[in-house]
Enzyme design. Sequence first.
Site, PDB file in Angstrom:
ATOM      1  N   CYS A  78       0.835  -1.187   0.000  1.00 27.73           N
ATOM      2  CA  CYS A  78       0.000   0.000   0.000  1.00 27.73           C
ATOM      3  C   CYS A  78       0.873   1.240   0.000  1.00 27.73           C
ATOM      4  O   CYS A  78       2.075   1.187  -0.184  1.00 27.73           O
ATOM      5  CB  CYS A  78      -0.895   0.010   1.240  1.00 27.73           C
ATOM      6  SG  CYS A  78      -1.808  -1.531   1.501  1.00 27.73           S
TER       7      CYS A  78
ATOM      8  N   SER B  69       9.507 -12.865  -6.794  1.00 32.41           N
ATOM      9  CA  SER B  69      10.704 -12.590  -7.591  1.00 32.41           C
ATOM     10  C   SER B  69      11.935 -13.263  -7.003  1.00 32.41           C
ATOM     11  O   SER B  69      11.912 -13.751  -5.868  1.00 32.41           O
ATOM     12  CB  SER B  69      10.947 -11.076  -7.677  1.00 32.41           C
ATOM     13  OG  SER B  69      11.581 -10.594  -6.500  1.00 32.41           O
TER      14      SER B  69
END
Length: 615
Positions: A2, A363
């Site tokens: 966020c 990732s």
Amino acid sequence: MCGIYGSTIVYNESQVKEKLRRTSFRGPDQTGCKVYKSDNYSIVFGHNRLSIIDLDVRSNQPLSYLDHIEIVFNGEIFNFKDLKDKLHKKGYTFKTTSDTEVICAAYLEYGENCVNHFNGMFAFVIYDKKKHQFFGARDRLGQKPFYYYHNRRDFEFASQISSIQLHNTNLTISEHAINSYITWETIPDPLSIFNEIHKLLPGYAFVFDLESGKLETKQYWDIDYKGENIFNGDYKEAQSELKRLLSDAVKIRMFADVPVGVFLSGGVDSSIVAAMATHAYDTKVKTFSVKFNDKGFDESIYAKKVADHLQTDHNIIECNYNEGIALIDNFHHYFDEPFADSSAIPSMLLAKHTKKQVTVAISGDGGDESFSGYHRYNWINQGSKFMKIPYPIRLIMSKLTGLAPHYKLKIISEFMVYNSIESIYIDSKTDKSFSQNTGLKDPKEVDELKYLLHNNKNLIERVSDFDIKTYLNWDINTKVDRATMAYSLEARSPFMDYRIVEFARSLPSEYKFKGKNQKRILKDVLYQYVPKEYFDRPKAGFTMPFENWFRKELKEYVLTELDTKSLMEIPGINYQDVSNKIKKHMDGNANHYPLIWKLLVLKQWLNNNKGYEIR
């Protein structure tokens, strides 16, 4: 994932909304804002939410816990379920299924020490109404950003600098930060592009007293750069433990209430993450890679090979020229301050198209630093042998090799005159295009040099430590956060699980780098999932074909944006030297695309931030 914001400075309602709207791409699902008033101060907390865990409105922020705790939080606490169970047994109750409440309960139970119980990527601020203070922290490795403004009275914080910048009339551009940017290709922590705004360092927490305006920061975690924690098992035991840790790190990062995918480049790090994800996930894992149309830049064939072996739902994203140029034009809007890693452009393209199918992407970032994967570790290891030659003899050898026409021999000639291999390494990672006559502090003199310039570990371990504290934090984490958040995509990296970082730091160097075999132990774990022959090729980078673009399609753009007048407006650089380098690049006599890109980004930022004093 966020965007957070908060301030004790009194802004009107429309100004606060504008500050939140400026970075709404970080959290487009819900925007929340609360104002708290007391006799002595006024506080505003704001939050842009990207819903990942507990999608219900009950988990919207700012979030209240019990009767005196308010929080805004960016990131994820990956071990929140285990921590929640422990806190529940201690009598704490929870109204949501999110990790946000767990931070609050942990704060009440463990106080400021709560951060040591979190395994995650985070930046949060808690307003404790009883103590009249803010308590906040940033994760150990700096995956989540935290900017703040403090004038000894007021305190303003945000996930990105632009939210603080709007309507704050007390800011000046830092010439030292510009010099540091040109030197390091990014602005090192705790600096920002503005003198008055700072970054909270990774592994640090803070307390801001609302009554006195006093701010105190404290380090709660650091890597073991003194070499005190040593793994005592043999290689097979280390391999088994690494597999266990990595498997768990991937598994806990696969948890979400939204679709999850994996970035797969076809390299060692992303491949092992994808392999473990397929074993941790019940359904077919979605994987994503980028394909470049320019010759020499397309590595997608390797990713496809790994994906086929793992039987993932693989998606290849084609990077075309027009789309790349469009991202360059809006680069400053998402990165907020100058940032020169050109791989940010393909990272943004990857995030843009990945977001169409998933909201979370796993990732492989962080593997090179912990497991000695970069090319430079090999040449620095070889170069250290030259440094054992007595200096007078090296000086003679330097003069002789300097006469040779071969480019590599000339580089070796330059390195031979250095007093230490550490100095060579620092210079190899920095740029001298700024003027030393600015009267400012040398931008190479960063506090993080303490991780490199000591005798507690061997050279490779010290270089790795230094890269974790500098390149990984300043560059990689900034790039990944901004590139993914630009498209409201959350990126998670198992290699930045602090348990793996600590374990890697404890291993003997030869477990990670033996002979010319870099990332040795990591590869041996990977080969249990994917055939070894898939990786018998040189390591590839994640780059854009800017070298050719700047000589062809973007030539006029470069020459217009970086003409003599424009270069003279950039403080701290030797504009004549830079102008000559640009000409050599255009003539094909040298490759200076990193410098050109760096100055284009800086000029774009300065053009969009006129009116500030530079000092």
